[in-house]
Design a protein around this motif. Structure first.
Motif, short mmCIF file in Angstrom:
data_model
loop_
_atom_site.label_atom_id
_atom_site.label_comp_id
_atom_site.label_asym_id
_atom_site.label_seq_id
_atom_site.Cartn_x
_atom_site.Cartn_y
_atom_site.Cartn_z
N SER A 30 -8.50 16.30 2.66
CA SER A 30 -9.28 15.59 3.67
C SER A 30 -9.12 14.09 3.48
O SER A 30 -8.97 13.62 2.36
CB SER A 30 -10.77 15.97 3.55
N SER A 31 -9.19 13.35 4.58
CA SER A 31 -9.14 11.89 4.50
C SER A 31 -10.54 11.28 4.55
O SER A 31 -10.68 10.06 4.45
CB SER A 31 -8.28 11.32 5.63
N ASP A 80 -13.05 7.87 1.85
CA ASP A 80 -12.70 7.52 3.23
C ASP A 80 -11.35 6.81 3.19
O ASP A 80 -11.28 5.61 2.93
CB ASP A 80 -13.76 6.63 3.86
N GLY A 132 -8.80 7.28 5.70
CA GLY A 132 -8.08 7.50 6.96
C GLY A 132 -7.05 6.43 7.23
O GLY A 132 -5.93 6.71 7.68
N GLU A 133 -7.40 5.18 6.93
CA GLU A 133 -6.46 4.08 7.19
C GLU A 133 -5.23 4.16 6.28
O GLU A 133 -4.13 3.76 6.68
CB GLU A 133 -7.17 2.74 7.01
N HIS A 137 -10.13 19.31 8.95
CA HIS A 137 -9.82 18.06 8.26
C HIS A 137 -8.31 17.88 8.15
O HIS A 137 -7.81 16.75 8.25
CB HIS A 137 -10.47 18.05 6.88
N ALA A 158 -7.13 16.80 11.49
CA ALA A 158 -7.38 15.37 11.69
C ALA A 158 -6.29 14.53 11.04
O ALA A 158 -5.86 13.51 11.60
CB ALA A 158 -8.75 15.00 11.12
N ILE A 159 -5.82 14.95 9.86
CA ILE A 159 -4.70 14.25 9.22
C ILE A 159 -3.45 14.37 10.09
O ILE A 159 -2.71 13.40 10.29
CB ILE A 159 -4.44 14.81 7.81
N VAL A 173 -3.38 11.93 12.91
CA VAL A 173 -2.99 10.56 12.52
C VAL A 173 -1.49 10.48 12.25
O VAL A 173 -0.81 9.56 12.74
CB VAL A 173 -3.78 10.11 11.27
#
Length: 421
Positions: free
Chosen positions: A238-239, A331, A333-334, A359, A362-363, A366
């Motif tokens: 997960s990010s 966290d 994500g960036e 999750h 979601a990766i 991105v």
């Protein structure tokens, strides 16, 4: 029902009640000073513990304690899992923690024929695949993938601080110790790479916390990723936004547990010796919990389930407590953008209760060019439960980046879920 069966049933009921009472008492103690909140949260933790114990209690009605103990010993003796070893080494983290790793070198007979090189030119450094394991596990969690790739490509398997054969985190030791952060784990990975693979291209592979560690490396050392990493695999990770995970529990109950659990773990961690004795005394309860949150298939090979149980059991409760807060704060994500132009595999089990497949999706959203694979009937330890799926997709990634010759024979393993599971 026989006298023995009646005794086991009573013992199971006592264990379930004891687990609930212990959890509630720990919660109340950890949250002392706010009795109303402590009472509510403690009750919630107790209900969860009792519910989990109920399933184990049902098994104990039909299987005697002596038989269960003999079965565990037999599985420990017969299972080959976790027996693979490589050339050992140690890296020093920035706080002085000794991080243990092992290197499996390429077998010249298994690799592609060596090309003749021009006189005076240096042989290029080999590509290295670095495997990062998850929370409460060790490098041995990659057993099947390590066996399949052994000799075909240079690999590094390492134990995160306070896990496996690595030393206890120096920053976490003593009364003034501080909790672990995912950022610290990213710096640890950099230290391992510097020691075990200082030159040459890299492929990074991470499961759960190991994938988060890779993200932290990218956040703090983006130049390393851009200059040397040629591929990456994120498995069951997960990010961020882990605070929203329900772990398969009712929303109201999990919210109460989430509020009090850090305090409960701190309280338990401060009484580590007592808690470890309790864990051994309630081994059946913990085995049931581990199986629920590790696998989805109903009939996973008992030897594999026991192997996972041993790895998780070997993580001391104070280490569990030190690492837990890091996930709520995670966290990154960036940081995923650093992997944007690379060949990437994102893989998860469709019934993962710890880092849900959403999750991983979601990766994948991105990393638009990533291969996203959701494995059916698979839980959090997908690389142990369905090793053939993970090894197949990982081997494909390694062929794409040139780490493994396309003609090489990569070992295959069938699902460890038994027929009818």
């Amino acid at each position: 029902m026989s006298e023995t069966g009646t005794g086991d049933a009573a013992e199971a009921a006592v264990d379930a009640a004891a687990a609930a009472a212990a959890a509630a008492a720990a919660a109340a103690a950890a949250a002392a000073g706010n009795w109303r909140r402590a009472g509510f949260a403690g009750a919630a933790v107790g209900v969860v513990a009792a519910g989990a114990a109920a399933g184990v209690a049902l098994e104990r009605l039909t299987v005697g304690r002596g038989i269960r103990r003999k079965a565990r010993l037999a599985l420990d003796a017969a299972g080959p899992y976790g027996a693979l070893r490589g050339t050992p080494g140690k890296a020093l983290a920035d706080d002085g923690t000794a991080l243990y790793y092992e290197v499996d070198e390429v077998d010249p007979e298994a690799a592609a024929p060596r090309r003749r090189r021009l006189f005076g030119r240096k042989t290029p450094a080999p590509m290295t695949v670095v495997f990062c394991h998850g929370y409460c596990l060790s490098q041995d969690s990659w057993h099947f993938q390590r066996a399949a790739l052994r000799g075909l490509v240079r690999t590094v398997h390492w134990d995160q601080r306070s896990h496996g054969r690595s030393a206890r985190g120096t920053s976490q030791a003593g009364s003034g110790g501080r909790p672990v952060t995912i950022d610290q784990l990213g710096r640890d990975l950099k230290a391992v790479i510097d020691a075990a693979a200082p030159e040459g291209p890299l492929v990074l592979v991470g499961h759960s916390m190991g994938g988060m560690t890779m993200m932290a490396l990218a956040a703090h050392h983006p130049e390393l990723v851009r200059e040397r990493v040629v591929g990456a695999a994120f498995v069951g990770t997960s990010s961020g936004r882990l605070g929203e995970v329900s772990y398969g529990l009712p929303v109201a109950g999990v919210n109460a547990v989430r509020r009090v659990l850090p305090g409960v773990l701190r309280a338990l961690g401060s009484q580590a010796e007592l808690v470890e004795r309790g864990r051994r005394a309630t081994a059946d309860l913990f085995a049931g919990l581990i199986k629920r949150y590790s696998f989805s298939s109903k009939d996973v090979d008992p030897a594999v389930a026991r192997f996972a149980e041993r790895m998780i059991e070997s993580t001391p409760i104070d280490v569990v407590a030190e690492f837990y807060p890091a996930f709520a704060e995670h966290d990154k994500g960036e940081a995923l953008d650093v992997f944007q132009e690379l060949p990437v595999l994102v893989l998860a089990g469709d019934k993962d209760l710890v880092t849900p497949s959403t999750h991983s999706e979601a990766i994948g959203d991105v990393l638009r060019g990533a291969e996203l694979v959701i494995v059916p009937d698979a839980g959090h330890l997908v690389m142990l439960e369905h090793p053939e799926a993970v090894t197949d997709r990982l081997a494909d990634l390694l062929v794409r980046v040139g780490a493994v010759p396309a003609a090489a024979t990569v070992g295959r393993y069938g699902s460890t879920a038994q027929p009818g599971g």
